[in-house]
Motif scaffolding. Structure first.
Motif, PDB file in Angstrom:
ATOM      1  N   LEU A  70     -33.990 -74.595  48.090  1.00 22.07           N
ATOM      2  CA  LEU A  70     -34.237 -75.784  47.510  1.00 22.07           C
ATOM      3  C   LEU A  70     -35.479 -75.258  46.427  1.00 22.07           C
ATOM      4  CD1 LEU A  70     -34.588 -78.868  46.858  1.00 22.07           C
ATOM      5  CD2 LEU A  70     -35.980 -78.878  48.846  1.00 22.07           C
ATOM      6  N   ALA A  71     -35.440 -75.609  45.075  1.00 25.94           N
ATOM      7  CA  ALA A  71     -36.381 -75.199  44.170  1.00 25.94           C
ATOM      8  C   ALA A  71     -36.862 -76.610  43.901  1.00 25.94           C
ATOM      9  CB  ALA A  71     -36.017 -74.453  43.094  1.00 25.94           C
ATOM     10  N   TYR A  72     -38.151 -76.904  43.927  1.00 24.18           N
ATOM     11  CA  TYR A  72     -38.482 -78.221  43.619  1.00 24.18           C
ATOM     12  C   TYR A  72     -39.916 -78.130  42.679  1.00 24.18           C
ATOM     13  CZ  TYR A  72     -41.278 -77.335  48.016  1.00 24.18           C
ATOM     14  OH  TYR A  72     -41.930 -77.259  48.923  1.00 24.18           O
ATOM     15  N   GLY A  73     -40.081 -79.091  41.763  1.00 19.31           N
ATOM     16  CA  GLY A  73     -41.395 -79.375  41.224  1.00 19.31           C
ATOM     17  C   GLY A  73     -42.330 -80.373  41.797  1.00 19.31           C
ATOM     18  N   LEU A  74     -43.621 -79.882  41.703  1.00 26.21           N
ATOM     19  CA  LEU A  74     -44.615 -80.928  42.076  1.00 26.21           C
ATOM     20  C   LEU A  74     -45.779 -81.146  41.198  1.00 26.21           C
ATOM     21  CD1 LEU A  74     -45.424 -79.475  45.840  1.00 26.21           C
ATOM     22  CD2 LEU A  74     -43.916 -81.369  45.362  1.00 26.21           C
ATOM     23  N   SER A  75     -46.109 -82.512  41.118  1.00 22.40           N
ATOM     24  CA  SER A  75     -47.166 -82.751  40.085  1.00 22.40           C
ATOM     25  C   SER A  75     -48.247 -83.370  40.901  1.00 22.40           C
ATOM     26  CB  SER A  75     -46.667 -83.859  39.150  1.00 22.40           C
ATOM     27  OG  SER A  75     -47.404 -84.457  38.490  1.00 22.40           O
ATOM     28  N   SER A  76     -49.480 -83.038  40.377  1.00 28.81           N
ATOM     29  CA  SER A  76     -50.773 -83.615  41.050  1.00 28.81           C
ATOM     30  C   SER A  76     -51.345 -84.552  40.181  1.00 28.81           C
ATOM     31  CB  SER A  76     -51.755 -82.578  41.279  1.00 28.81           C
ATOM     32  OG  SER A  76     -51.317 -81.457  42.139  1.00 28.81           O
ATOM     33  N   SER A  77     -51.639 -85.810  40.841  1.00 29.22           N
ATOM     34  CA  SER A  77     -52.102 -86.762  39.783  1.00 29.22           C
ATOM     35  C   SER A  77     -50.990 -87.411  38.636  1.00 29.22           C
ATOM     36  CB  SER A  77     -53.450 -86.369  39.326  1.00 29.22           C
ATOM     37  OG  SER A  77     -54.233 -86.333  40.474  1.00 29.22           O
ATOM     38  N   GLY A  78     -49.922 -87.343  38.692  1.00 28.98           N
ATOM     39  CA  GLY A  78     -48.948 -87.557  37.604  1.00 28.98           C
ATOM     40  C   GLY A  78     -49.050 -86.984  36.243  1.00 28.98           C
ATOM     41  N   THR A  79     -49.820 -85.725  36.362  1.00 26.80           N
ATOM     42  CA  THR A  79     -49.721 -84.921  35.211  1.00 26.80           C
ATOM     43  C   THR A  79     -48.322 -84.402  34.692  1.00 26.80           C
ATOM     44  OG1 THR A  79     -50.362 -82.767  34.120  1.00 26.80           O
ATOM     45  CG2 THR A  79     -50.353 -83.026  36.650  1.00 26.80           C
ATOM     46  N   ASP A  80     -48.054 -84.104  33.423  1.00 30.64           N
ATOM     47  CA  ASP A  80     -46.634 -83.702  33.223  1.00 30.64           C
ATOM     48  C   ASP A  80     -46.575 -82.338  33.675  1.00 30.64           C
ATOM     49  OD1 ASP A  80     -46.194 -85.328  30.144  1.00 30.64           O
ATOM     50  OD2 ASP A  80     -45.159 -85.659  32.188  1.00 30.64           O
ATOM     51  N   TRP A  81     -47.591 -81.541  34.081  1.00 34.15           N
ATOM     52  CA  TRP A  81     -47.778 -80.181  34.549  1.00 34.15           C
ATOM     53  C   TRP A  81     -47.226 -80.108  35.831  1.00 34.15           C
ATOM     54  CZ3 TRP A  81     -48.371 -76.542  31.049  1.00 34.15           C
ATOM     55  CH2 TRP A  81     -49.231 -76.590  30.310  1.00 34.15           C
ATOM     56  N   VAL A  82     -46.115 -79.013  36.069  1.00 31.21           N
ATOM     57  CA  VAL A  82     -45.445 -79.022  37.238  1.00 31.21           C
ATOM     58  C   VAL A  82     -45.695 -77.747  37.884  1.00 31.21           C
ATOM     59  CG1 VAL A  82     -42.985 -78.567  37.969  1.00 31.21           C
ATOM     60  CG2 VAL A  82     -43.906 -80.614  36.661  1.00 31.21           C
ATOM     61  N   THR A  83     -45.791 -77.588  39.219  1.00 29.26           N
ATOM     62  CA  THR A  83     -45.724 -76.271  39.848  1.00 29.26           C
ATOM     63  C   THR A  83     -44.385 -76.158  40.572  1.00 29.26           C
ATOM     64  OG1 THR A  83     -48.107 -76.524  40.300  1.00 29.26           O
ATOM     65  CG2 THR A  83     -46.837 -74.933  41.748  1.00 29.26           C
ATOM     66  N   ILE A  84     -43.415 -75.150  40.692  1.00 28.65           N
ATOM     67  CA  ILE A  84     -42.173 -75.002  41.132  1.00 28.65           C
ATOM     68  C   ILE A  84     -42.539 -74.363  42.700  1.00 28.65           C
ATOM     69  CG2 ILE A  84     -39.936 -74.093  41.123  1.00 28.65           C
ATOM     70  CD1 ILE A  84     -40.030 -74.529  38.225  1.00 28.65           C
ATOM     71  N   ASN A  85     -42.021 -74.924  43.642  1.00 30.83           N
ATOM     72  CA  ASN A  85     -42.037 -74.281  44.863  1.00 30.83           C
ATOM     73  C   ASN A  85     -40.486 -73.989  45.260  1.00 30.83           C
ATOM     74  OD1 ASN A  85     -45.096 -74.843  46.449  1.00 30.83           O
ATOM     75  ND2 ASN A  85     -44.327 -76.077  44.687  1.00 30.83           N
ATOM     76  N   ILE A  86     -40.292 -73.055  46.327  1.00 26.02           N
ATOM     77  CA  ILE A  86     -39.047 -72.618  46.916  1.00 26.02           C
ATOM     78  C   ILE A  86     -38.831 -72.706  48.343  1.00 26.02           C
ATOM     79  CG2 ILE A  86     -37.148 -71.017  46.578  1.00 26.02           C
ATOM     80  CD1 ILE A  86     -38.799 -70.001  43.999  1.00 26.02           C
ATOM     81  N   MET A  87     -38.022 -73.543  48.762  1.00 24.79           N
ATOM     82  CA  MET A  87     -37.757 -73.407  50.247  1.00 24.79           C
ATOM     83  C   MET A  87     -36.231 -72.829  50.701  1.00 24.79           C
ATOM     84  SD  MET A  87     -37.153 -76.899  52.585  1.00 24.79           S
ATOM     85  CE  MET A  87     -38.598 -77.776  52.520  1.00 24.79           C
ATOM     86  N   ARG A  88     -36.348 -72.095  51.831  1.00 25.67           N
ATOM     87  CA  ARG A  88     -35.050 -71.635  52.167  1.00 25.67           C
ATOM     88  C   ARG A  88     -34.519 -72.954  53.206  1.00 25.67           C
ATOM     89  NH1 ARG A  88     -36.209 -66.212  54.755  1.00 25.67           N
ATOM     90  NH2 ARG A  88     -36.973 -67.817  56.363  1.00 25.67           N
TER      91      ARG A  88
END
Ligand SMILES: O=C(NCC(=O)N1CCC[C@H]1C(=O)O)OCc1ccccc1
Length: 737
Positions: free
Chosen positions: A142-160
């Motif tokens: 699972l690759a997923y995008g996280l945003s802090s405080s509602g910004t359009d900037w995203v950090t992608i994380n990956i889970m097995r």
């Protein structure tokens, strides 16, 4: 000027711009710097004023209580399927700050849901939100995008997935990106901007820097972001945005190139079967080369290299591709092309409809396609033959919105979501395996305490200033009399080809039930309700049509007796915030209250900040003389006047107004609302009538929040209670137990 207790805001009369020979002062230019102490002080003093006004809104606690009750019901999203029989869906038990991602292997009796990702565990205050999820072909990762405080900037994380193990590498500076896995599960495509210069960025999402030089990358699972390969960029066109997706057969990369926000894109493809050592080999080649050399990129083929129309992938059989397009079809159609004959093998599979807008097409069950149309702002869903386009079945849908069709070409079963003004939400399951489709309710959202039999929803068509018929939905309690006594909330958007279709809103139901509010939604021009012509009729030189349409809708509600100006509130967000602010400038007499969320208010400078340059396709740009003259005529910031000083202005005053924004809104930066706020408070506070005590001009500035996406339930409830508590006070709406 005798200011009536609005916070003092310095006017810098030295800031004057020359637009094609016309000088335009911009005394609040200093409000454009979010990091300046003076701006922080301005915001702080405004919040004190707002808090004191909100304290006096008696309905607020009741609204908070009723909103919390009504939101507290279990709800599910439409499931999506991966691998053979693994489903993924979001669930909220009621008041969880964010929806939670679950998976389960089938829906047979005994199948158990497994919690896969709970965003609520990622931040104590709900400020971290999930912006995107992408599951690999066989449900391994699972690759997923996280945003802090509602910004359009995203950090992608990956889970097995099998053990929920988080991989160590995350991807930064992702924005305006999809996440698309290759079918070998070696990695995925994503889009990003170059990292800001060191020290330039302290709190992502509070900066106003323009977003240019978008790039498409491929991330190899298990490696550091620095090892990702650059697949495409175009330094000659810094405004271009790139988005990639992998074809259903796993063979092609389809890359969409967009420049503005019009429904048009270039479409390039890359046949990965022709990459000698696949993407892997490709990456290595780059390392050997001189790292400073111009990065070699994937060998994309330019199938469509103009911005004349939109092309959206639907399916392919080997080199024969099916696209949803508006090419010579403003109401859209389905076309087919053989990549071997890219010039003259195009033909229509489903012709453009005379009246209805073809909104979506999903391949399913091998050789069928589910198509959804918008017909007078109501949805129609059909099953057709993918090969010939012939109509096979019409699915029975009530008046409402189909909000999410989840299907795969290899499956005979698909799911779709439905919601309407009086229907909280249903997920249907449809099985095409048999001759006629078998539809059944898969999940139904029930809102305890909501009795739909008390209300009715109907659609009217209102003649606008130029005679154009504007659809409008009106939702009200069945027992109201048209004596003009009712508080009324009119909502609109009017832009970017976005259609406002019937959907369920807990807050709207609370207003109708407990404040006797009439609720209406005007489908004004600029939206996508009748396709690209409707969109164009409300943009660029014709933007004024949006305001004329909205004003006509308001006049209709008054003339037929639903309400009266002093009881009428208008609300809109973003482009809709512009709509609200322009309408109160043009017709301050017609409204009692105005709620403008994250509005675009400075039409001469919007293109300078973050992604604002993309909106010049809709608004034009003040750097061009002809377009400057369109913009200066309705730009909210530049058209605030004292109605009582105008000819015949008499006792006319502006409605009480709340501008809403947030410190991490990097879609529409807060400076728009702050500059308009200062201007309105300055210009309008020479009158006894327009003071904070009678009909205030205030701002609600949320901290650790953005343009709107990603807000927790608690922030949603808090804001709704504030703005509708303000509205109730201003409209003198009485609470109904
Ligand atoms: O700017 C927009 N959209 C237009 C937008 O957000 N607007 C346009 C005007 C103000 C604001 C609004 O109305 O929400 O989207 C940027 C984007 C997002 C995702 C993928 C590619 C590009």
């Amino acid at each position: 000027l005798n200011q009536y207790s609005y916070p003092n805001a310095r006017r810098d009369n030295s800031v004057v711009d020359d637009f094609h020979g016309i000088t335009i002062p911009d005394p609040y230019r200093w409000l454009e710097n979010p990091d300046a102490q003076e701006v922080k002080d301005f915001v702080h003093s405004q919040l004190q004023l707002t808090d004191s006004v909100l304290e006096s809104c008696a309905a607020r606690p009741n609204l908070r209580h009723k909103l919390t009750n009504l939101f507290d019901h279990p709800r599910y999203t439409v499931p999506f399927r991966r691998s053979h029989n693994t489903y993924f869906y979001f669930h909220n038990s009621g008041l969880q700050p964010h929806n939670v991602l679950y998976m389960q292997n089938g829906f047979h009796a005994g199948a158990q849901p497994h919690l896969l990702l709970d965003p609520n565990a990622l931040s104590p205050d709900g400020s971290v939100s999930l912006t995107a999820v992408s599951v690999s072909q066989h449900a391994d990762f699972l690759a997923y995008g996280l945003s802090s405080s509602g910004t359009d900037w995203v950090t992608i994380n990956i889970m097995r997935i099998q053990d929920k193990h988080l991989l160590p590498h995350t991807l930064s500076w992702v924005k305006f990106s999809s996440i698309s896995w290759t079918h070998d599960t070696k990695g995925f495509f994503y889009s990003r901007y170059p990292a800001p210069k060191e020290g330039q960025l302290v709190d992502a999402g509070t900066e106003t820097n323009t977003n240019l030089y978008h790039e498409l990358y491929y991330h190899f699972l298990g490696t550091d972001q620095s090892q990702d390969i650059l697949c495409w960029r175009d330094p000659q066109n810094p405004e271009y945005r790139f988005r990639a997706s992998v074809s259903d057969d796993g063979r092609y990369i389809i890359m969409y190139i967009e420049q503005g926000c019009d429904p048009v894109n270039k479409l390039y493809y890359c046949d990965m079967s022709e990459l000698t050592n696949g993407l892997q080999g490709f990456g290595n080649k780059q390392e050997e080369e001189d790292p400073h050399a111009h990065a070699t990129m994937l060998p994309f083929v330019k199938l469509v290299d103009t911005f004349d129309a939109q092309f959206q992938y639907v399916a392919n059989d080997d080199t024969v591709f099916t696209f949803l397009t508006n090419k010579n079809a403003p109401k859209y159609k389905l076309v087919r092309v053989d990549l071997k004959e890219p010039i003259n093998s195009w033909f229509d599979v489903i012709h453009e409809s005379e009246r209805d807008v073809l909104e979506s097409a999903c391949a399913v069950n091998g050789n069928q396609v589910i198509v959804s149309y918008l017909s007078d702002v109501k949805y129609v869903v059909q099953v057709r033959d993918l090969e010939t386009g012939c109509l096979q079945h019409l699915l029975p849908i009530d008046i409402g919105t189909v909000n999410g069709i989840s299907a795969r070409r290899q499956d005979s079963i698909f799911f779709f979501g439905f919601s309407s003004f009086l229907s909280p939400g249903i997920v249907y399951q449809c099985d095409l395996g048999t001759q006629a489709p078998v539809i059944k309710i898969f999940r139904e959202i029930v809102v305890p305490g909501f009795d739909r039999s008390q209300f009715h929803a109907n659609q009217v068509f209102v003649a606008s200033k130029d005679g154009t018929k504007i659809p409008m939905f009106i939702v009200a309690r069945k027992d109201i009399s048209l004596d003009g006594s009712h508080p009324c909330l009119l909502y609109g958007y009017g832009g970017f080809n976005a259609s406002v279709t019937p959907c369920f809103s807990v807050s709207r139901i609370v207003l109708a039930r407990h404040l006797g509010c009439v609720l209406s939604i005007a489908n004004i021009r600029g939206g996508g309700e009748y396709g690209e012509e409707w969109h164009k009729a409300g943009s660029l030189a014709k933007k004024q049509n949006c305001f004329d349409d909205f004003i006509s809708a308001a006049e209709y509600l008054v003339s037929v007796g639903y309400t009266q100006p002093a009881k009428l509130c208008i609300e809109g967000g973003s482009n809709g915030g512009l709509l609200v602010a322009a309408c109160i400038n043009q017709r301050p007499d017609l409204f009692g209250c105005a709620l403008a969320h994250v509005g675009v208010m400075d039409m001469l400078r919007f293109h300078k900040f973050t992604i604002g340059h993309a909106w010049t396709s809709e608004f034009g740009c003040s750097e061009k003389e002809e377009e400057f003259h369109w913009l200066i005529k309705y730009s909210p910031l530049h058209n605030v006047r004292r109605p009582w000083e105008e000819f015949g202005g008499g006792s006319i005053q502006y409605p009480s107004t709340m501008l809403l924004t947030a410190d991490h809104d990097d879609r529409v930066v807060p400076l728009h609302s702050l500059k308009l706020l200062a201007t309105m408070q300055y210009v309008l506070s020479t009158s006894m009538k327009q003071s904070p005590q009678t009909n205030p001009i205030i701002a609600r500035i949320e901290c650790k929040a953005g343009h709107g996406a990603g807000r927790s339930m608690q922030k949603i409830i808090e804001e709704a209670a504030d703005r509708y508590g303000f509205m109730a006070k201003v409209l003198e709406a009485h609470w109904i137990e």
